[in-house]
Design an enzyme around this catalytic site. Structure first.
Site, mmCIF file in Angstrom:
data_model
loop_
_atom_site.group_PDB
_atom_site.id
_atom_site.type_symbol
_atom_site.label_atom_id
_atom_site.label_comp_id
_atom_site.label_asym_id
_atom_site.label_seq_id
_atom_site.Cartn_x
_atom_site.Cartn_y
_atom_site.Cartn_z
ATOM 1 N N ARG A 10 0.831 -1.214 0.000
ATOM 2 C CA ARG A 10 0.000 0.000 0.000
ATOM 3 C C ARG A 10 0.859 1.255 0.000
ATOM 4 O O ARG A 10 0.467 2.302 -0.514
ATOM 5 C CB ARG A 10 -0.993 -0.013 1.171
ATOM 6 C CG ARG A 10 -0.352 -0.215 2.525
ATOM 7 C CD ARG A 10 -1.372 -0.458 3.639
ATOM 8 N NE ARG A 10 -0.744 -1.169 4.731
ATOM 9 C CZ ARG A 10 -0.909 -0.870 6.026
ATOM 10 N NH1 ARG A 10 -1.730 0.093 6.386
ATOM 11 N NH2 ARG A 10 -0.303 -1.556 6.958
ATOM 12 N N GLU A 58 -18.447 4.476 1.185
ATOM 13 C CA GLU A 58 -17.749 3.878 0.043
ATOM 14 C C GLU A 58 -18.583 3.947 -1.238
ATOM 15 O O GLU A 58 -18.058 4.121 -2.336
ATOM 16 C CB GLU A 58 -17.398 2.418 0.327
ATOM 17 C CG GLU A 58 -16.450 2.227 1.500
ATOM 18 C CD GLU A 58 -17.147 2.234 2.850
ATOM 19 O OE1 GLU A 58 -18.398 2.263 2.892
ATOM 20 O OE2 GLU A 58 -16.445 2.213 3.878
ATOM 21 N N PHE A 83 -14.664 -3.446 1.016
ATOM 22 C CA PHE A 83 -15.638 -2.382 0.754
ATOM 23 C C PHE A 83 -15.687 -2.032 -0.726
ATOM 24 O O PHE A 83 -16.759 -1.805 -1.292
ATOM 25 C CB PHE A 83 -15.298 -1.139 1.586
ATOM 26 C CG PHE A 83 -15.144 -1.427 3.058
ATOM 27 C CD1 PHE A 83 -16.036 -2.287 3.706
ATOM 28 C CD2 PHE A 83 -14.128 -0.870 3.793
ATOM 29 C CE1 PHE A 83 -15.901 -2.567 5.062
ATOM 30 C CE2 PHE A 83 -13.982 -1.135 5.151
ATOM 31 C CZ PHE A 83 -14.868 -1.991 5.791
ATOM 32 N N HIS A 109 -5.649 -3.782 2.114
ATOM 33 C CA HIS A 109 -6.134 -4.776 3.079
ATOM 34 C C HIS A 109 -6.839 -5.946 2.391
ATOM 35 O O HIS A 109 -7.900 -6.396 2.811
ATOM 36 C CB HIS A 109 -7.045 -4.115 4.119
ATOM 37 C CG HIS A 109 -6.319 -3.131 4.997
ATOM 38 N ND1 HIS A 109 -5.664 -2.039 4.487
ATOM 39 C CD2 HIS A 109 -6.145 -3.098 6.342
ATOM 40 C CE1 HIS A 109 -5.114 -1.346 5.486
ATOM 41 N NE2 HIS A 109 -5.372 -1.970 6.619
ATOM 42 N N ASP A 117 -7.966 -8.380 11.953
ATOM 43 C CA ASP A 117 -9.354 -7.924 11.820
ATOM 44 C C ASP A 117 -10.316 -9.073 11.496
ATOM 45 O O ASP A 117 -11.526 -8.933 11.656
ATOM 46 C CB ASP A 117 -9.459 -6.837 10.751
ATOM 47 C CG ASP A 117 -8.993 -5.489 11.289
ATOM 48 O OD1 ASP A 117 -8.861 -5.351 12.521
ATOM 49 O OD2 ASP A 117 -8.749 -4.575 10.476
ATOM 50 N N ARG A 167 -2.166 -5.429 3.536
ATOM 51 C CA ARG A 167 -1.976 -4.618 4.734
ATOM 52 C C ARG A 167 -0.579 -4.801 5.327
ATOM 53 O O ARG A 167 0.023 -3.885 5.849
ATOM 54 C CB ARG A 167 -2.998 -5.024 5.801
ATOM 55 C CG ARG A 167 -3.050 -4.093 7.002
ATOM 56 C CD ARG A 167 -3.732 -4.733 8.200
ATOM 57 N NE ARG A 167 -2.854 -5.678 8.866
ATOM 58 C CZ ARG A 167 -2.018 -5.361 9.862
ATOM 59 N NH1 ARG A 167 -1.961 -4.130 10.314
ATOM 60 N NH2 ARG A 167 -1.224 -6.278 10.398
#
Lengths: 314, 278
Positions: A10, A58, A83, A109, A117, A167
């Site tokens: 990222r 989103e 998302f 992610h 998560d 991530r």
């Protein structure tokens, strides 16, 4: 013993956005209240007037990006993969892919390595969803540098692009740093017995697997495909013709991802045994990224096992 | 294909234009045996006022950067926008015969890449207002002065995304965005206040930071005044609640839920056309 460097994919995305914004005033970035996690906060710090935080919206963000593209901007709509692909799937399909707008979707992610998560945040289906939309280009770079190159290639390309990042910090793979051409596979290692096709962070595992196979006397070709759509059919056809079988490896569900794209093509063009390494038809769970990659079978050892089964059957 | 010059347009001309547009809507849907009549008929005056009086646009230059943009967020009402665009000269009137046919550029829901004059591809409800907000933000960034006009259905604003867009337009002070809600109180399955209550609308939008007003959506003078007022109101987007009658202009279609997405039979078509004769 191992001096491999680890870096975030990222971060490669956002570093490229900053480079792009310096030379192209039309590049703008949107985020949906995850800027600290996606790293677009780095972009915001330098270009506050070209950064738009849409809040936890989103769906709205994807359409706002479509609107900006209609006015000639190159918007990078950024959020987590779950998302981007599921929550805003309708907006991506109807507002972006269908009218073929010049929107870039930066999804972070993604994959099981999202880690702690848990399943709700581990996008293991996003490649499948995105590649099923006509007009959509799907890029899955393998490390920091390739993420940077892919992001710049996406900006140069006209049309909707889905960019997939993770991530965690992932191994730096110097073999995949030689440029980036959308739709082109990278031949990382020549071989005649079996072909390992990788995408994303599985490039490093693919190379390791080829090393292990060599110790056992097998020569494995490693073909890295950071573009899952459009798939490099020329490289696949050569692999199907030139080796005895194909093993695909992706940090994604085996349903609808790289494995199915490869299997679908060779089944029609040059029937060849294809085995898929990926997350089986299951949701993930919380854990550390590296232990989850072990637990869900996304390692060189899993690729080797599939390669041996291909070689022993033929 | 005549283009009405805005300065010479008077109310009688606009009313005549509305009657012609209603006839074309019915013919298009009858010929295709498919399409949405009720919500198209309810928004005729809004579109006629915009395209023949209020908007700055040039059918010979659909991509003119300074044009005002119209976005049909209630994308199922293509018959009314296609009838207006064809009449303005964006494409030949004869194209209307191909509505909803394979190979036609006139898709069931708007598809901007194919149809001259269509700005945004819409269809699934709730997307058009967000896209318009993104465009309006883009115009602000480029310091352009044109405006964005959006038409939402009242059923459509039950979509959560509409309220996301409402927050966004407030945050970025999009005073170049003017949205209508075609408030006919009917949606596919029944009366809006029974399916999913929306009233009171004005306080809701005001709470979201919009300037609001409520008008008779079939009265040209009120539509024109509402838009002219919105143009002179800086700092905030404007929401115009246009009270309308679904199926307006055809007695047996007015305020009848069943005329949402059902095409008229030959007999019904002929009766309707008779009512809409001069």
């Amino acid at each position: 013993m191992n001096s491999t460097e680890f870096k975030q994919t990222r971060q490669g995305y956002v570093d490229a956005l900053i480079e792009l914004a310096l030379v192209d005033p039309d590049v703008v970035v949107l985020d949906s209240d995850v800027a600290k996690a996606t790293k677009t906060c780095d972009f915001e710090a330098l270009f506050p007037d070209r950064f738009f935080n849409c809040g936890v919206q989103e769906q709205n963000m994807m359409c706002v990006a479509a609107g900006l593209a209609l006015e000639g901007f190159i918007p990078f709509a950024t959020t987590f993969g779950v998302f981007a692909s599921c929550r805003a799937g309708d907006q991506v399909r109807n507002a972006i892919a269908y009218p073929k707008l010049n929107v870039k979707i930066g999804a972070t992610h993604c994959g099981i390595s999202t880690g702690g998560d848990g399943a709700s945040h581990q996008a293991n289906e996003d490649i499948a969803i995105m590649r099923s939309f006509p007009n959509m280009t799907v890029l899955v770079p393998g490390d920091y540098e390739e993420s940077r190159l892919a992001t710049k290639a996406a900006a140069r390309f006209t049309g909707p692009v889905y960019l997939r990042f993770g991530r965690d910090k992932y191994p730096v793979v110097p073999e995949i740093h030689d440029g980036f051409a959308i739709g082109k596979a990278k031949l990382l290692h020549e071989g005649e017995d079996v072909t390992i096709v990788t995408t994303g962070i599985m490039a490093s595992e693919g190379l390791k697997a080829a090393g292990i196979l060599a110790e056992r006397g097998y020569s494995a070709r490693v073909l890295h495909m950071p573009t899952v759509k459009p798939i490099d059919t020329e490289a696949l056809l050569a692999a199907a013709r030139g080796t005895r079988g194909i093993v695909t490896a992706e940090e994604h569900s085996i349903i609808g991802g790289l494995g199915e794209a490869v299997a679908g093509f060779v089944a029609e063009q040059h029937p060849t045994m294809v085995r898929r390494v990926g997350v089986r038809d299951t949701f993930g769970e919380s854990g550390q990224a590296q232990e989850l990659l072990d637990r869900y079978g996304l390692r060189a050892a899993n690729i080797v096992a599939e390669a041996l089964s291909v070689l022993q059957e033929y | 294909m005549q283009i009405v010059v805005r300065d010479q347009t008077d109310l009688a001309l606009l009313k005549e234009k509305a009657r012609e547009v209603r006839r074309r809507i019915l013919t298009m849907v009858h010929r295709a045996n498919s399409g949405h009549v009720g919500g198209s008929l309810s928004s005729v005056e809004i579109l006629v006022a915009l395209y023949y009086r209020l908007m700055r646009h040039d059918p010979r230059r659909p991509a003119w950067p300074e044009r005002d943009r119209f976005i049909l967020s209630k994308g199922h009402c293509t018959p009314v926008i296609y009838a207006v665009l064809a009449d303005c000269g964006y494409f030949p009137m004869s194209d209307l015969r191909t509505f909803r046919r394979p190979g036609s550029h006139l898709q069931g829901h708007p598809y901007a890449p194919k149809t001259p004059g269509i700005e945004v591809s819409t269809g699934t409800l709730g997307l058009g207002l967000s896209t318009a907000a993104g465009m309006a933000l883009g115009a602000k960034l480029r310091k352009q002065s044109h405006r964005y006009y959006v038409l939402c259905g009242d059923g459509e604003i039950q979509e959560g995304q509409i309220w996301e867009a409402a927050m966004f337009a407030n945050k970025y002070h999009l005073d170049n965005l003017i949205a209508f809600v075609d408030r006919n109180y009917l949606q596919t399955d029944g009366h809006s206040e029974e399916i999913m209550p929306l009233d009171p609308l004005l306080p809701k939008w005001e709470a979201f930071g919009w300037r609001t007003c409520e008008i008779d959506g079939h009265d040209f003078a009120e539509i024109i005044e509402a838009v002219e007022t919105a143009k002179g109101a800086p700092g905030k987007p404007t929401l115009i609640v246009a009270r309308t009658v679904k199926g307006k202009g055809v007695s047996f279609m007015e305020n009848v839920v069943g005329w949402h997405g059902t095409p008229p039979t030959r007999e019904e078509y002929e009766r309707a056309m008779k009512e809409l004769e001069e």
